[in-house]
Write an enzyme that holds these catalytic residues in place. Structure first.
Site, mmCIF file in Angstrom:
data_model
loop_
_atom_site.group_PDB
_atom_site.id
_atom_site.type_symbol
_atom_site.label_atom_id
_atom_site.label_comp_id
_atom_site.label_asym_id
_atom_site.label_seq_id
_atom_site.Cartn_x
_atom_site.Cartn_y
_atom_site.Cartn_z
ATOM 1 N N CYS B 52 50.851 36.812 -31.248
ATOM 2 C CA CYS B 52 49.965 37.820 -30.642
ATOM 3 C C CYS B 52 50.535 38.296 -29.308
ATOM 4 O O CYS B 52 50.804 37.490 -28.418
ATOM 5 C CB CYS B 52 48.572 37.219 -30.430
ATOM 6 S SG CYS B 52 47.525 38.235 -29.357
ATOM 7 N N CYS B 55 48.201 37.186 -26.215
ATOM 8 C CA CYS B 55 47.954 35.796 -25.826
ATOM 9 C C CYS B 55 48.766 35.450 -24.561
ATOM 10 O O CYS B 55 49.823 36.030 -24.323
ATOM 11 C CB CYS B 55 48.329 34.854 -26.970
ATOM 12 S SG CYS B 55 46.991 34.614 -28.174
ATOM 13 N N HIS B 116 42.353 33.655 -28.184
ATOM 14 C CA HIS B 116 42.622 34.681 -29.191
ATOM 15 C C HIS B 116 41.395 34.973 -30.061
ATOM 16 O O HIS B 116 41.242 36.083 -30.584
ATOM 17 C CB HIS B 116 43.779 34.167 -30.062
ATOM 18 C CG HIS B 116 44.286 35.135 -31.073
ATOM 19 N ND1 HIS B 116 45.031 36.238 -30.722
ATOM 20 C CD2 HIS B 116 44.178 35.164 -32.435
ATOM 21 C CE1 HIS B 116 45.357 36.905 -31.830
ATOM 22 N NE2 HIS B 116 44.851 36.281 -32.882
ATOM 23 N N ASN B 156 37.623 49.116 -28.665
ATOM 24 C CA ASN B 156 37.627 49.265 -30.113
ATOM 25 C C ASN B 156 37.645 47.859 -30.687
ATOM 26 O O ASN B 156 38.585 47.110 -30.453
ATOM 27 C CB ASN B 156 38.877 50.009 -30.596
ATOM 28 C CG ASN B 156 38.844 51.472 -30.229
ATOM 29 O OD1 ASN B 156 37.793 52.099 -30.283
ATOM 30 N ND2 ASN B 156 39.985 52.021 -29.863
ATOM 31 N N SER B 164 44.173 47.277 -33.328
ATOM 32 C CA SER B 164 45.352 46.749 -34.008
ATOM 33 C C SER B 164 45.610 45.286 -33.674
ATOM 34 O O SER B 164 46.568 44.699 -34.146
ATOM 35 C CB SER B 164 46.567 47.612 -33.674
ATOM 36 O OG SER B 164 46.687 47.774 -32.290
ATOM 37 N N HIS B 167 42.777 39.956 -30.906
ATOM 38 C CA HIS B 167 42.585 39.294 -29.613
ATOM 39 C C HIS B 167 41.665 40.185 -28.757
ATOM 40 O O HIS B 167 42.005 41.333 -28.473
ATOM 41 C CB HIS B 167 43.934 39.097 -28.916
ATOM 42 C CG HIS B 167 43.848 38.146 -27.761
ATOM 43 N ND1 HIS B 167 44.632 37.014 -27.660
ATOM 44 C CD2 HIS B 167 43.034 38.135 -26.671
ATOM 45 C CE1 HIS B 167 44.318 36.362 -26.539
ATOM 46 N NE2 HIS B 167 43.339 37.032 -25.929
ATOM 47 N N HIS B 169 39.957 42.542 -26.471
ATOM 48 C CA HIS B 169 40.418 43.343 -25.339
ATOM 49 C C HIS B 169 39.764 44.716 -25.370
ATOM 50 O O HIS B 169 39.262 45.150 -26.397
ATOM 51 C CB HIS B 169 41.943 43.496 -25.384
ATOM 52 C CG HIS B 169 42.423 44.359 -26.522
ATOM 53 N ND1 HIS B 169 42.449 43.931 -27.835
ATOM 54 C CD2 HIS B 169 42.884 45.637 -26.545
ATOM 55 C CE1 HIS B 169 42.919 44.905 -28.608
ATOM 56 N NE2 HIS B 169 43.177 45.945 -27.859
ATOM 57 N N GLN B 171 40.028 48.839 -23.269
ATOM 58 C CA GLN B 171 40.976 49.745 -22.648
ATOM 59 C C GLN B 171 40.288 50.567 -21.562
ATOM 60 O O GLN B 171 39.063 50.682 -21.531
ATOM 61 C CB GLN B 171 41.548 50.707 -23.690
ATOM 62 C CG GLN B 171 42.301 50.024 -24.820
ATOM 63 C CD GLN B 171 43.137 51.017 -25.614
ATOM 64 O OE1 GLN B 171 43.911 51.787 -25.052
ATOM 65 N NE2 GLN B 171 42.992 51.007 -26.930
HETATM 66 O O1 LIG Z 1 45.267 52.245 -28.240
HETATM 67 P P1 LIG Z 1 45.271 51.548 -29.569
HETATM 68 O O2 LIG Z 1 44.359 50.361 -29.608
HETATM 69 O O3 LIG Z 1 46.659 51.226 -30.031
HETATM 70 O O4 LIG Z 1 44.708 52.632 -30.606
HETATM 71 C C1 LIG Z 1 43.369 52.775 -30.974
HETATM 72 O O5 LIG Z 1 42.586 53.337 -29.923
HETATM 73 C C2 LIG Z 1 42.923 54.656 -29.511
HETATM 74 C C3 LIG Z 1 41.907 55.103 -28.486
HETATM 75 O O6 LIG Z 1 40.599 55.170 -29.017
HETATM 76 C C4 LIG Z 1 42.996 55.613 -30.694
HETATM 77 O O7 LIG Z 1 43.527 56.838 -30.269
HETATM 78 C C5 LIG Z 1 43.870 55.053 -31.825
HETATM 79 O O8 LIG Z 1 43.811 55.904 -32.939
HETATM 80 C C6 LIG Z 1 43.355 53.675 -32.195
HETATM 81 O O9 LIG Z 1 44.139 53.128 -33.219
#
Ligand SMILES: O=P(O)(O)O[C@H]1O[C@H](CO)[C@@H](O)[C@H](O)[C@H]1O
Ligand SMILES: O=P(O)(O)O[C@H]1O[C@H](CO)[C@@H](O)[C@H](O)[C@H]1O
Lengths: 364, 364
Positions: B52, B55, B116, B156, B164, B167, B169, B171
């Site tokens: 990961c 991690c 994780h 997300n 993706s 773990h 997190h 943004q």
């Molecule tokens: O930034 P990440 O986690 O790689 O990507 C994810 O969040 C983003 C922000 O919502 C999106 O644009 C991506 O399509 C999604 O896969």
């Protein structure tokens, strides 16, 4: 400082139909993808599936049997999202922030063809013309029903886009209200018609007023063949990846020769060319990643037969795939909470679609 | 004619934050689902995964090694959607319909915890409080950078929502522009503050102006305990399935005791109660279908530290699951082309979430 390069430098583009911005971050395409992958849609479906509730002669979940239809087949949705009038009226809202509006209408399902495995991309032109005739017929019929203010024709294609049956079909939801997005687009078109000063040679709307979409098609066609955003163009229709595309390979399809408000206004040649354009777009979509390309498609036009003709007929294709047949774009966190974001430019997407063969990969 | 029953009769509800309608068709929940099913998120992940990139101590794809962090961990996104200034300026648009706007900013990743496998729903209150402190710190830091006009914090969660890496997190995307949706919400709040006459006892915004969200929370709390749309409520925060919810189990979380414009304005007790509310919501989400419930979450607030305080701090949770851990709602054709549509009422969703245990199913 570097010179601006749209394929490297993040920027925002404005969608003049919705007045919303799109964040374009083309360098993001370089990141590795470790997330969810999609299941491929089977390309070897049978021509007839005894378990399919849309195949000719089979029984639907509501108990009704389908006719032994030979071309298209239209029936009322067994689980309609809106119901016929009279609709019971909701009581007065206990607070202005809890506003309700009554709604009534009807939902139809349009099966495109008896063959279980023939998507739009694989149908012959005359078969697509029959679908267009059905769209016109149902648009006309629903338009004339009491209280109907809007007829939304759409298709969800592929399991990835919430389609629960691969047998090619679309839907038609007719409502006693103009829904949010078409209402927004119509307001933008009206504002453009009222406020724009232009000397352009693009076709005009009624009373000689400027039409935003006629003008936009005119501008796009004006770019050199190998530049710009045109994907396919025939005698009457042009398909572009719009300047403001949100979905990776989004397409906007519209007639460009004259202002046309609704499918019911199309002449014979324009319908033929419409079928050709639908075929060309969907074939290229399938060829892009050699798969049955998922999308949602919707027709935007004059809300009903007798509505205001500020509308210019157009179709939106919203396909989720981004990198391959199994890796899609997720419009999630930032997109849901802030604004649309894309990982390649509209020009890059258009160039890729344009370069593809016009012959379906399964027929090679 | 029947009396109006919101759980049977289709109707539309208005979202006063965006001024968009939602089509509510609760009887649609009865239809059988034959479409795509989702893969379950693993509930038996290890506490540490050597593969990961989030991690502690591991190396990211950009080559940098993570610190051996013990609580939260913040770093700049290796594939940022916006880049620091100076941003090259796009040339003047060749046509008004091809409008571009330059944008710059920065993207951060906030890892919630070294473990994780510990989602928000499984973290202890003090660990969630540390996340809140990090949100405040990054909001403050990014706010003070030149040209930054908006800081969007979001998460997300789940592969289904484009995440993706399991773990835990979130943004933070900080931009030199206020994105579309927050701009729309802020305009609605401003309009409400300017035009509403009210004698309500809800808290007021600055200069005694009415605040739409203070008023909305006040109204929701006023309903009897077992009615209405409240999911959880503590000393300072209330979580509701909003009247205008789009996603099946959408939640709006907001402070209700006083007008609070941003997370940086929260007092110590308010932060503790915020951590409690986040815990209670995410635990109930997981308990709903006994799975790690996917969602996108976003914080809306004053665009930056020094911005206009018409904003009232709130969080949106947008979770896709509808019927079970593997059957989601697809917001596709009609929704993308016309307007949002839902298959159960906000009240039904709230009642189900409210009835769930406050103890996580994996801890039972
Ligand atoms: O930034 P990440 O986690 O790689 O990507 C994810 O969040 C983003 C922000 O919502 C999106 O644009 C991506 O399509 C999604 O896969
Ligand atoms: O009507 P269907 O095909 O059963 O359902 C599909 O299309 C509808 C209209 O876009 C959506 O509301 C559903 O979520 C989707 O699964």
């Amino acid at each position: 400082m570097d010179e601006f390069d749209p394929t490297t430098h993040p920027h925002r583009r404005l969608n003049p139909l919705t007045n919303e911005y799109i964040l374009v971050s083309p360098h993001r395409a370089k990141r590795p993808w470790l997330g969810q992958t999609e299941t491929l849609q089977a390309t070897d479906l049978p021509a007839y599936d005894p378990a399919c509730y849309l195949c000719p002669g089979n029984t639907r979940s509501g108990g009704q049997a389908n006719e032994a239809y030979e071309h298209t087949y239209l029936f009322e949705n067994d689980f309609a999202a809106v119901l016929p009038p009279p609709a019971p009226i909701a009581p007065i809202a206990p607070h202005p922030l809890l506003a309700t509006e009554p709604v009534h209408g009807g939902c139809d399902v349009l099966v495109f063809h008896p063959r279980h495995n023939l998507t739009l991309s694989r149908l012959a032109r005359p078969d697509i013309e029959r679908i267009i005739e059905e769209w016109i017929a149902i648009y006309t019929k629903r338009s004339l029903q009491e209280g109907i203010k809007y007829v939304q024709i759409f298709e969800n294609k592929g399991a990835m886009m919430g389609c629960s049956n691969p047998h090619p079909h679309g839907q038609v939801w007719s409502l006693s209200a103009v829904p949010t997005l078409p209402a927004t687009e119509l307001a933008s078109l009206e504002k453009y018609a009222q406020t724009t000063q232009t000397t352009s040679e693009a076709p005009r709307g009624s009373q000689g007023r400027p039409c935003m979409l006629c003008e936009y098609a005119h501008v796009e066609i004006g770019f050199a063949e190998d530049q710009g955003r045109v994907v396919v163009k025939n005698e009457h229709w042009v398909a572009v990846v719009p300047w403001w595309a949100t979905w990776p390979f989004e397409v906007l399809l519209l007639p460009y020769k004259r202002h046309i408000s609704a499918i019911s206004d199309l002449g014979a040649e324009e319908k033929e060319a419409f079928a050709d354009a639908l075929s060309q777009i969907t074939i290229r979509y399938d060829n892009l990643f050699s798969c049955l390309f998922a999308y949602s498609m919707g027709i935007h036009q004059r809300p009903t037969l007798s509505g205001d003709d500020v509308a210019h007929l157009h179709l939106h294709f919203a396909p989720p795939l981004l990198r391959s047949a199994s890796v899609r774009k997720f419009l999630v966190g930032y997109e849901l909470m802030a604004e649309a974001q894309r990982d390649l430019t509209a020009e890059q997407a258009a160039a890729r679609l344009r370069a593809l063969s016009g012959k379906h990969f399964l027929e090679e």
